[in-house]
Design a protein around this motif. Structure first.
Motif, PDB file in Angstrom:
ATOM      1  N   PRO A   9     -21.168  19.072  41.750  1.00  0.00           N
ATOM      2  CA  PRO A   9     -19.897  19.746  41.692  1.00  0.00           C
ATOM      3  C   PRO A   9     -18.938  19.780  42.642  1.00  0.00           C
ATOM      4  O   PRO A   9     -19.438  21.050  43.515  1.00  0.00           O
ATOM      5  N   ALA A  10     -17.528  19.449  43.161  1.00  0.00           N
ATOM      6  CA  ALA A  10     -17.374  20.110  44.206  1.00  0.00           C
ATOM      7  C   ALA A  10     -15.726  19.589  43.968  1.00  0.00           C
ATOM      8  O   ALA A  10     -14.826  18.808  43.414  1.00  0.00           O
ATOM      9  N   VAL A  11     -14.874  20.558  44.713  1.00  0.00           N
ATOM     10  CA  VAL A  11     -13.482  19.669  44.522  1.00  0.00           C
ATOM     11  C   VAL A  11     -12.291  20.753  45.675  1.00  0.00           C
ATOM     12  O   VAL A  11     -12.973  21.729  46.463  1.00  0.00           O
ATOM     13  N   VAL A  12     -11.805  19.418  45.894  1.00  0.00           N
ATOM     14  CA  VAL A  12     -11.267  20.284  47.777  1.00  0.00           C
ATOM     15  C   VAL A  12      -9.694  19.790  47.337  1.00  0.00           C
ATOM     16  O   VAL A  12      -9.671  19.030  46.417  1.00  0.00           O
ATOM     17  N   TYR A  13      -9.027  20.782  48.036  1.00  0.00           N
ATOM     18  CA  TYR A  13      -7.626  20.980  48.085  1.00  0.00           C
ATOM     19  C   TYR A  13      -6.893  20.278  49.712  1.00  0.00           C
ATOM     20  O   TYR A  13      -7.655  21.106  50.537  1.00  0.00           O
ATOM     21  N   GLU A  14      -6.575  19.197  49.327  1.00  0.00           N
ATOM     22  CA  GLU A  14      -5.735  18.750  50.365  1.00  0.00           C
ATOM     23  C   GLU A  14      -4.265  19.091  51.049  1.00  0.00           C
ATOM     24  O   GLU A  14      -3.549  18.954  49.659  1.00  0.00           O
ATOM     25  N   PHE A  15      -4.124  19.820  51.818  1.00  0.00           N
ATOM     26  CA  PHE A  15      -2.116  20.334  51.798  1.00  0.00           C
ATOM     27  C   PHE A  15      -1.773  19.197  52.313  1.00  0.00           C
ATOM     28  O   PHE A  15      -2.156  18.065  54.033  1.00  0.00           O
ATOM     29  N   ALA A  16      -1.224  18.506  52.612  1.00  0.00           N
ATOM     30  CA  ALA A  16      -0.323  17.238  52.580  1.00  0.00           C
ATOM     31  C   ALA A  16       1.591  17.787  52.123  1.00  0.00           C
ATOM     32  O   ALA A  16       2.126  18.605  51.253  1.00  0.00           O
ATOM     33  N   PRO A  17       2.889  17.971  53.529  1.00  0.00           N
ATOM     34  CA  PRO A  17       3.848  17.685  53.596  1.00  0.00           C
ATOM     35  C   PRO A  17       5.066  17.747  52.775  1.00  0.00           C
ATOM     36  O   PRO A  17       6.000  17.559  52.015  1.00  0.00           O
ATOM     37  N   SER A  18       3.973  16.209  51.940  1.00  0.00           N
ATOM     38  CA  SER A  18       4.432  15.335  50.258  1.00  0.00           C
ATOM     39  C   SER A  18       3.916  14.852  49.870  1.00  0.00           C
ATOM     40  O   SER A  18       2.301  14.395  49.854  1.00  0.00           O
ATOM     41  N   ARG A  19       4.609  14.134  48.636  1.00  0.00           N
ATOM     42  CA  ARG A  19       3.744  13.569  47.743  1.00  0.00           C
ATOM     43  C   ARG A  19       3.535  12.192  47.696  1.00  0.00           C
ATOM     44  O   ARG A  19       3.424  11.623  47.040  1.00  0.00           O
ATOM     45  N   ASN A  38       1.524  28.043  57.802  1.00  0.00           N
ATOM     46  CA  ASN A  38      -0.241  28.205  57.070  1.00  0.00           C
ATOM     47  C   ASN A  38      -0.782  28.545  56.081  1.00  0.00           C
ATOM     48  O   ASN A  38      -1.632  28.473  55.769  1.00  0.00           O
ATOM     49  N   VAL A  39       0.038  29.367  55.277  1.00  0.00           N
ATOM     50  CA  VAL A  39      -0.229  29.896  54.143  1.00  0.00           C
ATOM     51  C   VAL A  39      -1.005  28.038  52.959  1.00  0.00           C
ATOM     52  O   VAL A  39      -1.785  28.408  52.225  1.00  0.00           O
ATOM     53  N   ALA A  40      -0.146  26.633  53.108  1.00  0.00           N
ATOM     54  CA  ALA A  40      -0.875  26.333  51.955  1.00  0.00           C
ATOM     55  C   ALA A  40      -1.867  26.063  53.191  1.00  0.00           C
ATOM     56  O   ALA A  40      -3.366  25.662  51.691  1.00  0.00           O
ATOM     57  N   GLN A  41      -2.628  25.770  53.979  1.00  0.00           N
ATOM     58  CA  GLN A  41      -3.791  25.455  54.769  1.00  0.00           C
ATOM     59  C   GLN A  41      -5.082  26.359  53.485  1.00  0.00           C
ATOM     60  O   GLN A  41      -5.613  26.363  53.786  1.00  0.00           O
ATOM     61  N   VAL A  42      -4.363  28.188  54.308  1.00  0.00           N
ATOM     62  CA  VAL A  42      -5.467  29.008  53.329  1.00  0.00           C
ATOM     63  C   VAL A  42      -5.732  28.044  52.167  1.00  0.00           C
ATOM     64  O   VAL A  42      -6.973  28.594  52.221  1.00  0.00           O
ATOM     65  N   TRP A  43      -4.950  28.310  51.304  1.00  0.00           N
ATOM     66  CA  TRP A  43      -4.843  28.467  49.771  1.00  0.00           C
ATOM     67  C   TRP A  43      -5.646  27.152  49.109  1.00  0.00           C
ATOM     68  O   TRP A  43      -6.388  27.137  48.675  1.00  0.00           O
ATOM     69  N   ALA A  44      -5.795  26.405  50.494  1.00  0.00           N
ATOM     70  CA  ALA A  44      -6.719  24.763  50.385  1.00  0.00           C
ATOM     71  C   ALA A  44      -8.037  25.460  50.420  1.00  0.00           C
ATOM     72  O   ALA A  44      -8.851  25.096  50.032  1.00  0.00           O
ATOM     73  N   ILE A  45      -8.086  25.767  51.457  1.00  0.00           N
ATOM     74  CA  ILE A  45      -9.095  26.238  51.705  1.00  0.00           C
ATOM     75  C   ILE A  45     -10.239  27.375  50.854  1.00  0.00           C
ATOM     76  O   ILE A  45     -11.375  27.242  50.495  1.00  0.00           O
ATOM     77  N   TYR A  46      -9.200  28.585  50.469  1.00  0.00           N
ATOM     78  CA  TYR A  46      -9.991  29.291  49.438  1.00  0.00           C
ATOM     79  C   TYR A  46     -10.120  28.353  47.968  1.00  0.00           C
ATOM     80  O   TYR A  46     -11.392  28.778  47.736  1.00  0.00           O
ATOM     81  N   TYR A  47      -9.461  28.091  47.406  1.00  0.00           N
ATOM     82  CA  TYR A  47      -9.553  27.219  46.237  1.00  0.00           C
ATOM     83  C   TYR A  47     -10.328  26.178  46.273  1.00  0.00           C
ATOM     84  O   TYR A  47     -11.490  26.305  45.419  1.00  0.00           O
ATOM     85  N   SER A  48     -11.140  25.553  47.433  1.00  0.00           N
ATOM     86  CA  SER A  48     -11.294  24.731  47.370  1.00  0.00           C
ATOM     87  C   SER A  48     -13.044  25.362  47.189  1.00  0.00           C
ATOM     88  O   SER A  48     -13.914  24.744  46.905  1.00  0.00           O
TER      89      SER A  48
END
Length: 555
Positions: free
Chosen positions: A319-329, A498-508
């Motif tokens: 199992p794995a989970v990846v968090y992608e950062f995007a500017p909108s939904r 770039n904080v959102a990208q950092v969050w995505a990396i660590y949470y992944s």
């Protein structure tokens, strides 16, 4: 007749009372007429007054002037009574309206309390699929069996493997033999107790001294070049904190939801004074410079905050989970994220942005929608709380039965899961659909909303029953995003793009480690250690959580 002005006298004027106002009495008795209640019936006070006048009329020789005075006073009494009765009617209507308003507010508060303070609507109502149900689905399935009380007493202590055990021996203060020999008494027995000591923020300053060596033994040795020790600070070169300290800060922030300013406060308690900016910059540097490539390998064959979890039917699942950062939904963002994914099914909630990836002319032709029953169930649960609807309660109970099937199917291979669903789940789905179609024309409010939501998505909602690899809901990814919401709440004054990208990396990395039953702290330290040991020349695909040799969490 009804009296328009209650203050008027009820008796006609007599010759001795010329100033009295005349009253049209018609053919009624000379004693006067008592007004009726607004509903067309005599009020209790009116009946009493009418009785008094009747008694006066029956008295022979009763003076007409006295009758007029009595009638006038009775008319005043009746007027006051009618005024009080009108106030009472208005008060009753007001109370009835207030009670309705209170009921509506209670329904709203019940839903809000359930959403914000209780564990969850599913758990509070015992419908989360983790309960024990008899798959025969008898009518008395809701009866709760009394569970035998567990024996009281101390539970056996569990200590993690690999924890250092430090022994301290304690001897009597005076072990000299009091007899004539005067020797020291040896130990022949002992008893032991174990205590846990927590050392908060243990800080060490390590001075790295790199030596340069050369041989000067004779003339020939002078021709050899000196040999220098290589720097061991590959990852955090030029920074005060080492990689292990930054990993600890990252795990505390993203794994334990502790904001950086609290870390800085604890450092100050041990006479260290790193700034919040320094800690945050180092955490971001480690993620963007060294861990992003590791996160990238988690994205293979994974869908959006993107989760793959096949453990319910595949014993070899990774199992794995990846968090992608995007500017909108926007739906275009989701379409782009999934553009190159080799997928057949996508389990989602009812967000309309997903519709683009299921479009016939889209880039993901053939991608089938599977909708989440946890979201559909929640709509009926809230309708039951708000309206006490028997239909909503019935649907919730039938969904409970489907989750009971899922509990029985957990761990079975896909073929067995499919057979069980075909036997047990399909009849429930058919019954749910029939009830909703029948009730839809006359439904209102939250019940109507829940019915429309479910019927519109019913084809996708029942798709899980035709493939043993699919799940009944998207709760795995829902659980993976809880930590993000909590960390976001506890984080202040981020202020960097770039904080959102950092969050995505660590949470992944952290959440994927948890999915694989690996301690996130041990996993990140292992990843950083491998990158550091190989000076960055490492196969990042081999740094996935399922390859981690340390930190396995015991069941």
């Amino acid at each position: 007749m009804n009296i328009d002005n209650p203050a008027e006298p009820l008796l006609p004027p007599s010759p001795s009372a010329p100033d009295a106002a005349p009253v049209d009495r018609g053919t009624e008795s000379p004693a006067g007429e008592i007004a009726e209640a607004p509903e067309g019936e005599f009020s209790s006070v009116g009946l009493l007054c009418d009785g008094i006048l009747s008694e006066i009329d029956s008295v022979a020789g009763f003076p007409d002037a006295a009758k007029m005075i009595v009638g006038t006073q009775l008319a005043n009494i009746l007027a006051i009574a009618r005024e009080h009765e009108e106030r009472e009617r208005l008060a009753k209507r007001r109370i009835s309206a207030l009670k309705g308003d209170v009921r509506a507010r209670k329904e709203q508060l019940a839903v809000l309390h359930q959403e914000h303070f209780d564990k969850s609507s599913e758990k509070t109502a015992a419908i989360d699929g983790d309960e024990d149900f008899d798959l025969t689905f008898d009518d008395d399935e809701d009866e709760v069996e009394e569970q035998a009380e567990k024996p009281k007493g101390k539970r056996p202590q569990k200590r993690p493997k690999g924890t250092e055990m430090k022994e301290v021996h304690h001897f009597p203060a005076d072990r000299t033999c009091c007899s004539c020999c005067g020797h020291e008494m040896p130990s022949f027995s002992f008893w032991a107790s174990v205590q846990t000591r927590i050392i908060p923020e243990h800080v060490e300053h390590i001075r790295h001294i790199y030596h340069i060596c050369a041989c000067n033994h004779d003339e020939r040795c002078k021709e050899n070049k000196p040999v220098a020790a290589k720097s061991q600070n590959y990852i955090m070169r030029g920074r005060r904190c080492d990689a292990a300290s930054i990993v600890e800060a990252a795990v505390q922030k993203f794994g334990e939801h502790i904001p950086i300013y609290r870390m800085a406060e604890r450092f100050r308690a041990v006479n260290e004074n790193p700034s919040r900016q320094a800690i945050g910059n180092s955490v971001s540097y480690l993620a963007l410079r060294h861990l992003d490539q590791v996160r990238g390998h988690l994205g293979n064959h994974v869908i959006w905050a993107l989760c793959r979890d096949e453990r319910n039917w595949n014993p070899e699942a990774q199992p794995a989970v990846v968090y992608e950062f995007a500017p909108s939904r926007a739906g275009s963002v989701i379409e782009e994220i999934l553009r190159d994914a080799s997928l057949q099914f996508l389990i989602t909630d009812g967000y309309a942005g997903y519709n683009r990836v299921f479009a016939k002319d889209g880039a993901n032709d053939g991608l089938l929608s599977v909708r989440c029953w946890a979201h559909a169930r929640r709509a009926f649960f809230e309708a039951e709380l708000a309206t006490k609807s028997p239909l909503a309660q019935k649907i919730v109970q039938m969904v409970r039965k489907m989750y009971a099937v899922e509990k029985a199917a957990k761990g079975l291979p896909p073929e067995a899961r499919l057979a069980l669903r075909q036997e047990k789940t399909l009849p429930i789905l058919a019954a749910i659909r029939a009830d909703l179609v029948k009730a839809e024309p006359e439904a209102e409010g939250t019940v109507k909303k829940a019915i429309d939501y479910t019927l519109k998505a019913f084809e996708a909602l029942q798709r899980f029953a035709f493939d043993g690899r699919l799940e009944i809901d998207n709760n795995p990814v829902e659980r993976c995003i809880r930590g993000i919401a909590l960390t976001k709440k506890n984080s202040l004054f981020i202020g960097r793009q770039n904080v959102a990208q950092v969050w995505a990396i660590y949470y992944s990395l952290i959440e994927s480690a948890r999915l694989n039953r690996i301690n996130p702290r041990a996993y990140l330290n292992w990843v950083v250690g491998e990158i550091k040991r190989n000076q960055g020349d490492v196969d990042h695909a081999m740094l996935m959580p399922w390859h981690c040799p340390v930190g396995k969490i015991e069941d």
